[in-house]
Design an enzyme around this catalytic site. Structure first.
Site: not given
Ligand SMILES: [Zn+2]
Length: 125
Positions: A20, A74, A76, A86
């Site tokens: 990520e 970010h 995924h 998160d």
């Molecule tokens: Zn995430």
């Protein structure tokens, strides 16, 4: 929230499904003006963690330029919806969270509100 389309162009070049890929987005109010790509110290394809020192440095630099931290970006390896982890961090960092699917680049933004993630409208500029 207004975000320069260049953010996604950069993400496509530098982010891979291997890990990520986080960035702090700076600006004013609902407008992103600049950003800092930071290391994912977990180097994980399904989670990220920022280095506190790098994070502090990026925020201090932006603040000295008169900009605020307005969002966190970010990637995924799947749908751009907040993971349970998160959500835990969103509660602590109540800025906008922008998430991109690293395969399709479908992107969505969220804000923690009333105990859940509420969608935020994104405008690419
Ligand atoms: Zn995430």
């Amino acid at each position: 929230m207004k975000i320069p389309a260049r953010l996604l162009e950069e993400a496509k070049l530098r982010c891979s499904p291997d890990a990520e890929c986080p960035a702090l987005l700076f600006g004013r109010g609902e407008t992103v003006l600049t950003w800092s790509w930071l290391r994912n110290v977990l180097n994980s394809p399904v989670a990220f963690l920022l280095d506190p020192e790098e994070m502090y440095k990026a925020i201090a630099e932006a603040e000295s330029a008169g900009l605020d931290l307005v969002a966190i970006f970010h990637t995924h390896p799947g749908p751009p919806a907040p993971s349970p982890l998160d959500l835990r961090y969103m509660r602590l960092w109540p800025v906008v969270w922008v998430i991109s699917n690293v395969y399709t680049w479908e992107t969505a933004a969220w804000r923690f509100k009333d105990g859940r993630a509420a969608p935020v409208r994104l405008e690419w500029v």
